[in-house]
Scaffold this motif. Structure first.
Motif, mmCIF file in Angstrom:
data_model
loop_
_atom_site.group_PDB
_atom_site.id
_atom_site.type_symbol
_atom_site.label_atom_id
_atom_site.label_comp_id
_atom_site.label_asym_id
_atom_site.label_seq_id
_atom_site.Cartn_x
_atom_site.Cartn_y
_atom_site.Cartn_z
ATOM 1 N N TYR A 20 28.848 96.229 4.694
ATOM 2 C CA TYR A 20 30.182 96.439 4.146
ATOM 3 C C TYR A 20 30.892 95.102 3.979
ATOM 4 N N ALA A 21 31.919 95.128 3.139
ATOM 5 C CA ALA A 21 32.745 93.944 2.906
ATOM 6 C C ALA A 21 34.199 94.377 2.894
ATOM 7 N N VAL A 22 35.062 93.562 3.447
ATOM 8 C CA VAL A 22 36.493 93.806 3.371
ATOM 9 C C VAL A 22 36.989 93.154 2.093
ATOM 10 N N VAL A 23 37.671 93.934 1.267
ATOM 11 C CA VAL A 23 38.159 93.453 -0.026
ATOM 12 C C VAL A 23 39.671 93.282 0.054
ATOM 13 N N ASP A 24 40.148 92.093 -0.262
ATOM 14 C CA ASP A 24 41.578 91.818 -0.368
ATOM 15 C C ASP A 24 41.901 91.712 -1.850
ATOM 16 N N LEU A 25 42.688 92.671 -2.338
ATOM 17 C CA LEU A 25 42.996 92.729 -3.772
ATOM 18 C C LEU A 25 44.044 91.695 -4.164
ATOM 19 N N PRO A 75 40.076 104.656 -6.767
ATOM 20 C CA PRO A 75 39.499 105.863 -7.356
ATOM 21 C C PRO A 75 38.423 106.423 -6.425
ATOM 22 N N HIS A 76 37.952 107.624 -6.727
ATOM 23 C CA HIS A 76 36.838 108.202 -5.973
ATOM 24 C C HIS A 76 35.534 107.770 -6.628
ATOM 25 N N GLY A 77 34.467 107.697 -5.854
ATOM 26 C CA GLY A 77 33.165 107.346 -6.401
ATOM 27 C C GLY A 77 32.893 105.860 -6.318
ATOM 28 N N ALA A 78 31.855 105.467 -7.013
ATOM 29 C CA ALA A 78 31.424 104.066 -6.996
ATOM 30 C C ALA A 78 32.373 103.194 -7.801
ATOM 31 N N ILE A 79 32.589 101.977 -7.306
ATOM 32 C CA ILE A 79 33.390 100.991 -8.024
ATOM 33 C C ILE A 79 32.651 99.663 -8.001
ATOM 34 N N THR A 80 33.003 98.800 -8.931
ATOM 35 C CA THR A 80 32.494 97.436 -8.949
ATOM 36 C C THR A 80 33.663 96.511 -8.670
ATOM 37 N N VAL A 81 33.525 95.716 -7.624
ATOM 38 C CA VAL A 81 34.573 94.787 -7.213
ATOM 39 C C VAL A 81 34.231 93.409 -7.758
ATOM 40 N N HIS A 82 35.241 92.722 -8.245
ATOM 41 C CA HIS A 82 35.110 91.354 -8.744
ATOM 42 C C HIS A 82 36.018 90.478 -7.886
ATOM 43 N N PHE A 119 31.359 90.361 8.397
ATOM 44 C CA PHE A 119 30.523 89.275 7.893
ATOM 45 C C PHE A 119 30.928 88.843 6.488
ATOM 46 N N TYR A 120 31.496 89.776 5.696
ATOM 47 C CA TYR A 120 31.802 89.500 4.282
ATOM 48 C C TYR A 120 33.216 89.908 3.944
ATOM 49 N N ARG A 121 33.882 89.048 3.170
ATOM 50 C CA ARG A 121 35.195 89.359 2.612
ATOM 51 C C ARG A 121 35.132 89.023 1.123
ATOM 52 N N ILE A 122 35.895 89.745 0.356
ATOM 53 C CA ILE A 122 36.061 89.402 -1.062
ATOM 54 C C ILE A 122 37.540 89.125 -1.269
ATOM 55 N N ALA A 123 37.843 87.896 -1.655
ATOM 56 C CA ALA A 123 39.220 87.456 -1.837
ATOM 57 C C ALA A 123 39.628 87.581 -3.299
ATOM 58 N N ASP A 124 40.919 87.759 -3.539
ATOM 59 C CA ASP A 124 41.474 87.844 -4.891
ATOM 60 C C ASP A 124 40.720 88.901 -5.712
ATOM 61 N N GLY A 125 40.457 90.034 -5.080
ATOM 62 C CA GLY A 125 39.631 91.069 -5.702
ATOM 63 C C GLY A 125 40.356 91.912 -6.745
ATOM 64 N N ALA A 126 39.554 92.483 -7.598
ATOM 65 C CA ALA A 126 39.950 93.500 -8.567
ATOM 66 C C ALA A 126 38.751 94.425 -8.673
ATOM 67 N N PHE A 127 38.956 95.619 -9.213
ATOM 68 C CA PHE A 127 37.814 96.530 -9.317
ATOM 69 C C PHE A 127 37.878 97.315 -10.605
ATOM 70 N N SER A 128 36.718 97.842 -10.961
ATOM 71 C CA SER A 128 36.609 98.750 -12.104
ATOM 72 C C SER A 128 35.759 99.925 -11.661
ATOM 73 N N VAL A 129 35.962 101.053 -12.303
ATOM 74 C CA VAL A 129 35.197 102.242 -11.978
ATOM 75 C C VAL A 129 33.795 102.073 -12.549
ATOM 76 N N THR A 130 32.800 102.367 -11.739
ATOM 77 C CA THR A 130 31.404 102.254 -12.167
ATOM 78 C C THR A 130 30.992 103.563 -12.815
ATOM 79 N N PRO A 131 30.454 103.502 -14.046
ATOM 80 C CA PRO A 131 30.015 104.750 -14.698
ATOM 81 C C PRO A 131 28.961 105.479 -13.874
ATOM 82 N N ALA A 132 29.032 106.790 -13.877
ATOM 83 C CA ALA A 132 28.090 107.603 -13.103
ATOM 84 C C ALA A 132 26.724 107.592 -13.723
#
Length: 148
Positions: free
Chosen positions: A102-107, A114-121, A135-148
């Protein structure tokens, strides 16, 4: 004054163009999962896990990445931070098994998950602290919904 403006414009036209924004690297959970949690005990008797990052994981440290996973948060409204898991946390066959999955994401901006899979940038940060549990953080994050 007009001469100075024309000279500034001429200099700007001759200046090299800014490099194009590099596309984020695709971070693969399989690479992140290879990090080994090294158990150790502090002087006060508390058990901890220290990360032993692989060279492949270290190569991603500080880089702009995209990482697909499943978000988890206790909040219903817009949030500024959440946990991204490699697998859906409700799947009993793929239960999270440690800090390498897992990774902690700071937006960068609060958003509703949203529900379901997402892609974090964002910028992947390997946490080298021996007592943090993350062990992992994602800084200045944004996300998009991942197509099913």
């Amino acid at each position: 004054m007009m001469f100075r403006a024309m000279m500034a414009l001429a200099a700007a036209l001759q200046a090299p163009a800014a490099p194009p924004h590099a596309a984020p690297l695709h971070a693969d959970w399989r690479v992140l999962e290879e990090t080994r949690p090294q158990p150790w005990q502090s002087a006060d008797g508390v058990n901890h896990l220290a990360p032993l990052f692989t060279p492949d994981a270290l190569a991603l440290d500080g880089k702009e990445v995209e990482l697909t996973g499943f978000a988890s948060s206790e909040e219903d409204g817009p949030i500024s931070s959440f946990t991204l898991y490699a697998n859906h946390e409700d799947c009993e066959l793929h239960l999270p098994t440690g800090p390498q999955v897992y990774a902690v994401v700071d937006l960068a901006r609060p958003a509703k998950l949203p529900h379901g899979a997402i892609t974090v940038h964002g910028r992947l940060v390997l946490v080298h602290e021996r007592t943090g549990g993350v062990f992992y953080r994602i800084a200045d994050g944004a996300f998009s919904v991942t197509p099913a």
